[in-house]
Design a protein around this motif. Structure first.
Motif, PDB file in Angstrom:
ATOM      1  N   SER A  49     -14.108 -49.292   3.431  1.00  0.00           N
ATOM      2  CA  SER A  49     -12.639 -49.258   3.443  1.00  0.00           C
ATOM      3  C   SER A  49     -12.117 -47.963   4.066  1.00  0.00           C
ATOM      4  O   SER A  49     -11.029 -47.953   4.644  1.00  0.00           O
ATOM      5  CB  SER A  49     -12.074 -49.443   2.037  1.00  0.00           C
ATOM      6  OG  SER A  49     -12.500 -48.386   1.196  1.00  0.00           O
ATOM      7  N   CYS A  50     -12.874 -46.896   3.989  1.00  0.00           N
ATOM      8  CA  CYS A  50     -12.459 -45.627   4.607  1.00  0.00           C
ATOM      9  C   CYS A  50     -13.261 -45.305   5.874  1.00  0.00           C
ATOM     10  O   CYS A  50     -12.694 -44.885   6.884  1.00  0.00           O
ATOM     11  CB  CYS A  50     -12.617 -44.473   3.625  1.00  0.00           C
ATOM     12  SG  CYS A  50     -11.491 -44.560   2.217  1.00  0.00           S
ATOM     13  N   ALA A  72     -11.555 -39.799   7.069  1.00  0.00           N
ATOM     14  CA  ALA A  72     -12.963 -40.140   6.876  1.00  0.00           C
ATOM     15  C   ALA A  72     -13.674 -40.126   8.229  1.00  0.00           C
ATOM     16  O   ALA A  72     -13.248 -40.814   9.159  1.00  0.00           O
ATOM     17  CB  ALA A  72     -13.085 -41.511   6.233  1.00  0.00           C
ATOM     18  N   PRO A  73     -14.750 -39.356   8.339  1.00  0.00           N
ATOM     19  CA  PRO A  73     -15.468 -39.290   9.613  1.00  0.00           C
ATOM     20  C   PRO A  73     -16.335 -40.523   9.832  1.00  0.00           C
ATOM     21  O   PRO A  73     -16.672 -41.233   8.880  1.00  0.00           O
ATOM     22  CB  PRO A  73     -16.348 -38.043   9.451  1.00  0.00           C
ATOM     23  CG  PRO A  73     -16.612 -37.977   7.986  1.00  0.00           C
ATOM     24  CD  PRO A  73     -15.341 -38.467   7.334  1.00  0.00           C
ATOM     25  N   PRO A  74     -16.728 -40.756  11.073  1.00  0.00           N
ATOM     26  CA  PRO A  74     -17.661 -41.847  11.329  1.00  0.00           C
ATOM     27  C   PRO A  74     -19.055 -41.484  10.813  1.00  0.00           C
ATOM     28  O   PRO A  74     -19.411 -40.303  10.749  1.00  0.00           O
ATOM     29  CB  PRO A  74     -17.658 -41.971  12.858  1.00  0.00           C
ATOM     30  CG  PRO A  74     -17.163 -40.672  13.367  1.00  0.00           C
ATOM     31  CD  PRO A  74     -16.314 -40.067  12.301  1.00  0.00           C
ATOM     32  N   HIS A  75     -19.806 -42.501  10.462  1.00  0.00           N
ATOM     33  CA  HIS A  75     -21.195 -42.295  10.067  1.00  0.00           C
ATOM     34  C   HIS A  75     -22.152 -42.816  11.128  1.00  0.00           C
ATOM     35  O   HIS A  75     -23.366 -42.769  10.947  1.00  0.00           O
ATOM     36  CB  HIS A  75     -21.484 -42.954   8.728  1.00  0.00           C
ATOM     37  CG  HIS A  75     -20.835 -42.255   7.581  1.00  0.00           C
ATOM     38  ND1 HIS A  75     -20.892 -40.893   7.395  1.00  0.00           N
ATOM     39  CD2 HIS A  75     -20.103 -42.742   6.546  1.00  0.00           C
ATOM     40  CE1 HIS A  75     -20.239 -40.564   6.310  1.00  0.00           C
ATOM     41  NE2 HIS A  75     -19.742 -41.663   5.777  1.00  0.00           N
ATOM     42  N   ASP A  76     -21.601 -43.306  12.228  1.00  0.00           N
ATOM     43  CA  ASP A  76     -22.465 -43.704  13.337  1.00  0.00           C
ATOM     44  C   ASP A  76     -22.855 -42.452  14.125  1.00  0.00           C
ATOM     45  O   ASP A  76     -22.540 -41.333  13.721  1.00  0.00           O
ATOM     46  CB  ASP A  76     -21.782 -44.764  14.208  1.00  0.00           C
ATOM     47  CG  ASP A  76     -20.488 -44.281  14.855  1.00  0.00           C
ATOM     48  OD1 ASP A  76     -20.215 -43.052  14.896  1.00  0.00           O
ATOM     49  OD2 ASP A  76     -19.726 -45.137  15.348  1.00  0.00           O
ATOM     50  N   ALA A  77     -23.527 -42.636  15.233  1.00  0.00           N
ATOM     51  CA  ALA A  77     -24.019 -41.493  16.009  1.00  0.00           C
ATOM     52  C   ALA A  77     -22.898 -40.648  16.605  1.00  0.00           C
ATOM     53  O   ALA A  77     -23.135 -39.499  16.985  1.00  0.00           O
ATOM     54  CB  ALA A  77     -24.957 -41.978  17.113  1.00  0.00           C
ATOM     55  N   THR A  93     -22.189 -37.483  -1.281  1.00  0.00           N
ATOM     56  CA  THR A  93     -21.914 -38.839  -1.739  1.00  0.00           C
ATOM     57  C   THR A  93     -21.791 -38.899  -3.256  1.00  0.00           C
ATOM     58  O   THR A  93     -20.890 -39.540  -3.796  1.00  0.00           O
ATOM     59  CB  THR A  93     -23.008 -39.804  -1.253  1.00  0.00           C
ATOM     60  OG1 THR A  93     -23.167 -39.656   0.158  1.00  0.00           O
ATOM     61  CG2 THR A  93     -22.649 -41.246  -1.569  1.00  0.00           C
ATOM     62  N   LYS A  94     -22.666 -38.222  -3.944  1.00  0.00           N
ATOM     63  CA  LYS A  94     -22.669 -38.277  -5.411  1.00  0.00           C
ATOM     64  C   LYS A  94     -21.524 -37.481  -6.027  1.00  0.00           C
ATOM     65  O   LYS A  94     -20.842 -37.960  -6.931  1.00  0.00           O
ATOM     66  CB  LYS A  94     -24.004 -37.759  -5.951  1.00  0.00           C
ATOM     67  CG  LYS A  94     -24.113 -37.883  -7.462  1.00  0.00           C
ATOM     68  CD  LYS A  94     -25.498 -37.553  -7.960  1.00  0.00           C
ATOM     69  CE  LYS A  94     -25.550 -37.728  -9.475  1.00  0.00           C
ATOM     70  NZ  LYS A  94     -26.909 -37.801  -9.968  1.00  0.00           N
ATOM     71  N   GLU A  95     -21.308 -36.253  -5.533  1.00  0.00           N
ATOM     72  CA  GLU A  95     -20.346 -35.348  -6.178  1.00  0.00           C
ATOM     73  C   GLU A  95     -19.029 -35.194  -5.428  1.00  0.00           C
ATOM     74  O   GLU A  95     -18.084 -34.627  -5.954  1.00  0.00           O
ATOM     75  CB  GLU A  95     -20.994 -33.971  -6.335  1.00  0.00           C
ATOM     76  CG  GLU A  95     -22.261 -33.997  -7.174  1.00  0.00           C
ATOM     77  CD  GLU A  95     -22.984 -32.672  -7.174  1.00  0.00           C
ATOM     78  OE1 GLU A  95     -22.324 -31.611  -7.017  1.00  0.00           O
ATOM     79  OE2 GLU A  95     -24.218 -32.681  -7.307  1.00  0.00           O
ATOM     80  N   MET A 109     -12.149 -38.274  -0.368  1.00  0.00           N
ATOM     81  CA  MET A 109     -13.392 -38.922  -0.767  1.00  0.00           C
ATOM     82  C   MET A 109     -13.791 -38.486  -2.179  1.00  0.00           C
ATOM     83  O   MET A 109     -13.987 -37.304  -2.426  1.00  0.00           O
ATOM     84  CB  MET A 109     -14.535 -38.580   0.183  1.00  0.00           C
ATOM     85  CG  MET A 109     -15.836 -39.264  -0.195  1.00  0.00           C
ATOM     86  SD  MET A 109     -17.132 -38.921   0.972  1.00  0.00           S
ATOM     87  CE  MET A 109     -18.565 -39.367  -0.012  1.00  0.00           C
ATOM     88  N   PRO A 110     -13.934 -39.466  -3.066  1.00  0.00           N
ATOM     89  CA  PRO A 110     -14.407 -39.119  -4.410  1.00  0.00           C
ATOM     90  C   PRO A 110     -15.926 -38.984  -4.409  1.00  0.00           C
ATOM     91  O   PRO A 110     -16.596 -39.408  -3.469  1.00  0.00           O
ATOM     92  CB  PRO A 110     -13.994 -40.349  -5.230  1.00  0.00           C
ATOM     93  CG  PRO A 110     -14.113 -41.481  -4.248  1.00  0.00           C
ATOM     94  CD  PRO A 110     -13.658 -40.892  -2.919  1.00  0.00           C
ATOM     95  N   GLY A 111     -16.447 -38.427  -5.461  1.00  0.00           N
ATOM     96  CA  GLY A 111     -17.875 -38.526  -5.701  1.00  0.00           C
ATOM     97  C   GLY A 111     -18.155 -39.904  -6.280  1.00  0.00           C
ATOM     98  O   GLY A 111     -17.300 -40.502  -6.934  1.00  0.00           O
ATOM     99  N   PHE A 112     -19.338 -40.424  -6.029  1.00  0.00           N
ATOM    100  CA  PHE A 112     -19.669 -41.772  -6.483  1.00  0.00           C
ATOM    101  C   PHE A 112     -20.670 -41.794  -7.633  1.00  0.00           C
ATOM    102  O   PHE A 112     -21.297 -42.814  -7.903  1.00  0.00           O
ATOM    103  CB  PHE A 112     -20.184 -42.608  -5.297  1.00  0.00           C
ATOM    104  CG  PHE A 112     -19.089 -43.004  -4.357  1.00  0.00           C
ATOM    105  CD1 PHE A 112     -18.380 -44.173  -4.552  1.00  0.00           C
ATOM    106  CD2 PHE A 112     -18.735 -42.185  -3.298  1.00  0.00           C
ATOM    107  CE1 PHE A 112     -17.344 -44.533  -3.701  1.00  0.00           C
ATOM    108  CE2 PHE A 112     -17.702 -42.528  -2.433  1.00  0.00           C
ATOM    109  CZ  PHE A 112     -17.008 -43.718  -2.639  1.00  0.00           C
ATOM    110  N   ALA A 113     -20.793 -40.678  -8.349  1.00  0.00           N
ATOM    111  CA  ALA A 113     -21.740 -40.592  -9.460  1.00  0.00           C
ATOM    112  C   ALA A 113     -21.481 -41.651 -10.525  1.00  0.00           C
ATOM    113  O   ALA A 113     -22.421 -42.165 -11.133  1.00  0.00           O
ATOM    114  CB  ALA A 113     -21.699 -39.200 -10.081  1.00  0.00           C
TER     115      ALA A 113
END
Length: 152
Positions: A49-50, A72-77, A93-95, A109-113
């Motif tokens: 979604s982001c 939100a930045p891209p996670h592709d190359a 990602t966690k925190e 971006m939240p942490g996903f813990a």
């Protein structure tokens, strides 16, 4: 410099690259396909979604939003995710990014813990990494290897 010296240098460089590639493949084999498939599903549920369905990130991701926070930045190359070692990616990602950036950094971006287990976070990261071209994967694997050496 002699041809032999140049030749030996090329062989050494290629051998190092081959060893790194082989290490990547051997670490990736057991259960990797299942982990990537699970990561793809979790990415769609928690991240797309982001960061976008195709990991493309939000438009103008290098410029602050009106709120002053970064998109939100891209996670592709095309992004910078592959510049970071595994430990940093896991912790972000966690925190949440503020845990890594510090100094009162604010992010959307939240942490996903509380939303994903450690194994689920690793699966999401495995999915993201599986989409990168070899050059980016090898670079990121080397960054992760160096990170492990520093923390041992």
């Amino acid at each position: 410099m002699s041809r032999r010296t140049v030749g030996l240098g090329i062989v050494a460089a290629l051998s190092g690259t081959a060893v790194l590639a082989l290490t990547w493949l051997l670490e990736a084999l057991p259960g990797e396909a299942e982990m990537i498939a699970r990561g793809r599903q979790l990415y769609a549920e928690h991240c797309a979604s982001c960061h976008g369905d195709t990991l493309q990130g939000q438009p103008n991701w290098k410029r602050p939003l009106p709120s002053g926070r970064m998109p939100a930045p891209p996670h592709d190359a095309s992004g910078h995710t592959w510049h970071h070692p595994d430990g940093v990616l896991f912790r972000i990602t966690k925190e949440g990014p503020a845990a890594v950036v510090g100094n009162g950094y604010e992010s959307d971006m939240p942490g996903f813990a509380d939303a994903m287990s450690d194994d689920e976070i690793r699966a999401v990261l495995a999915f993201i990494k599986s989409t990168w071209p070899d050059r980016e994967r090898l670079y990121q694997a080397e960054m992760s290897r160096r990170e492990k050496e520093r923390t041992q």
